[in-house]
Design an enzyme around this catalytic site. Structure first.
Site, PDB file in Angstrom:
ATOM      1  N   GLN A 107       7.136   2.721   1.512  1.00 32.58           N
ATOM      2  CA  GLN A 107       7.141   1.977   0.078  1.00 32.58           C
ATOM      3  C   GLN A 107       8.439   2.253  -0.542  1.00 32.58           C
ATOM      4  OE1 GLN A 107       4.000   2.751  -2.508  1.00 32.58           O
ATOM      5  NE2 GLN A 107       4.604   1.000  -3.998  1.00 32.58           N
ATOM      6  N   SER A 110       9.633   3.650  -6.034  1.00 33.85           N
ATOM      7  CA  SER A 110      10.039   4.608  -7.164  1.00 33.85           C
ATOM      8  C   SER A 110      11.757   4.983  -7.051  1.00 33.85           C
ATOM      9  CB  SER A 110       9.228   5.671  -6.945  1.00 33.85           C
ATOM     10  OG  SER A 110       8.118   5.664  -7.312  1.00 33.85           O
ATOM     11  N   SER A 142       7.247   7.961   1.041  1.00 29.16           N
ATOM     12  CA  SER A 142       6.542   8.717   2.072  1.00 29.16           C
ATOM     13  C   SER A 142       6.678   7.833   3.312  1.00 29.16           C
ATOM     14  CB  SER A 142       4.999   8.633   1.896  1.00 29.16           C
ATOM     15  OG  SER A 142       4.656   9.059   0.361  1.00 29.16           O
ATOM     16  N   GLU A 225      -2.544   0.095  -3.568  1.00 32.36           N
ATOM     17  CA  GLU A 225      -1.988   1.281  -3.230  1.00 32.36           C
ATOM     18  C   GLU A 225      -3.111   2.266  -4.308  1.00 32.36           C
ATOM     19  OE1 GLU A 225       1.576   4.411  -4.537  1.00 32.36           O
ATOM     20  OE2 GLU A 225       1.567   2.549  -5.480  1.00 32.36           O
TER      21      GLU A 225
END
Length: 385
Positions: A107, A110, A142, A225
């Site tokens: 993903q 951020s 991650s 999520e």
């Protein structure tokens, strides 16, 4: 309401057991094609399973020692969003390999200046013919080092308000211009990464949904999520559970200390509450509804519960709790030692506990949004406006 699972003679159990007899050691592809990886998804990717059917499938796979493919971001976050808003071509191309664990996903949300305030992202995507050119930086990504694809949000119209003008993309992680740098944790592990995107070209067909309308899809992903991060084990769905810890205590004769007994009882209560909330989120998914504010409620509870599990495990280890090679009652240090060091991250990753409480306050309790302190408004003035 009866929350017990159906008995051994239930036809849903028999169907799973018959399949497992024919596939005693199923591959990820076989599990995906049978609809057992995400049973609540519609066919051909799932079985349109209701909550009880899904829990029965989970129970039978666990009993048979069969594990689903490990692709948490793909199965838990990217897949539901593509299922919700992707084109038929995108569903046909990505969903089955994703479910089978053949293509790992990450993903790309951020950023250094846009963590909890995700809408403040600065990564840009500029249309150039049949491609978008991406420039920016992502952080806390991650599994980026293992991933074939990433779900990426980038700003396509900088002149619109920050929660608009954002688009949602499928990003090939081997595209030229992508650099992945590891972030080493205090556990010694390497879960997270920084990702730098320099003139990365993504085909326009990789746009999910409409251009400049990606923020609503990002919220779908974040809702999923928060469900995914708060399921199963105490470490964001991985690792040991409260019941695992209770089993260790039972195997060593229980606990005589009344304070420890109370803490163990509280862990059991928390785990059961989380299980029941899970039934609500599963039901919403089956109805085709995106996760609502209850996903934030469950994430808050699950993250704090995970920390309680590992704090108690450390205390049960006694003086050996300061060592990194011993678990409670001498249990597996790889399970408990790593978990204790990682647990502080639970209330930060995937949206901090403070952010989740703001979501609950505004969307569930109907409280006013944060006051703009620069305008010097009191709560009463803000409510009047």
């Amino acid at each position: 309401m009866d929350f017990d699972l159906p008995g051994d003679d239930h036809p849903d159990r028999k169907a799973v057991r018959d399949w497992l007899t024919e596939h005693p050691q199923p591959s990820g592809r076989q599990l995906a094609e049978a609809g057992y990886v995400a049973p609540h998804w519609p066919a051909p990717w799932g079985q349109d399973a209701d909550p009880i059917q899904q829990l029965v499938i989970d129970d039978e796979l666990k009993r048979a020692g069969v594990s689903r493919p490990m692709n948490p971001i793909g199965i838990g976050w990217a897949g539901p969003t593509i299922l919700h808003a992707g084109t038929q071509e995108q569903k046909d191309r990505y969903l089955m390999p994703l479910l089978a664990g053949e293509e790992v996903w990450c993903q790309l949300f951020s950023e250094p200046q846009a963590g909890s305030d995700l809408a403040n992202l600065g990564t840009r995507a500029v249309r150039d013919g049949d491609e978008y050119v991406i420039n920016g930086q992502k952080i806390w990504t991650s599994l980026a080092q293992f991933s074939a694809y990433g779900i990426l949000i980038a700003r396509t119209d900088p002149d619109q308000p920050k929660q608009q003008g954002v688009s949602y993309f499928i990003c090939p992680m081997d595209a030229p211009g992508i650099e992945i740098r590891p972030i080493i944790e205090m556990t010694g592990g390497h879960t997270f990464n920084e990702v730098f995107l320099t003139d990365v070209r993504i085909p326009a067909e990789n746009l999910v949904g409409e251009e400049n309308r990606g923020w609503s899809l990002a919220k779908v992903t974040l809702g999923n999520e928060r469900v995914s991060l708060s399921s199963g084990g105490a470490l964001w769905g991985m690792g040991p559970t409260a019941e695992d810890l209770l089993d260790v205590v039972r195997a060593h004769g229980g606990a005589d200390d009344p304070l420890l007994r109370q803490r163990l009882a509280q862990l059991h209560i928390e785990s059961q509450l989380l299980r029941l909330i899970r039934l609500r989120t599963v039901t919403a998914a089956i109805k085709g509804e995106p996760p609502g504010p209850e996903a934030s409620i469950r994430k808050i509870m699950a993250d704090e519960h995970g920390q309680h599990v590992f704090e108690l495990a450390k205390d049960l280890a006694g003086t050996a709790g300061v060592r990194d090679d011993v678990g409670p009652y001498g249990g597996d240090p790889a399970m408990w030692g790593h978990g204790f060091l990682f647990a502080p991250a639970l209330t930060i990753g995937g949206g901090t506990g403070v952010v989740q409480r703001n979501i609950i306050g505004e969307r569930v309790l109907g409280l006013p949004h944060d006051v703009d302190v620069e305008q010097g408004l009191s709560w009463a003035e803000a409510r009047r406006r």
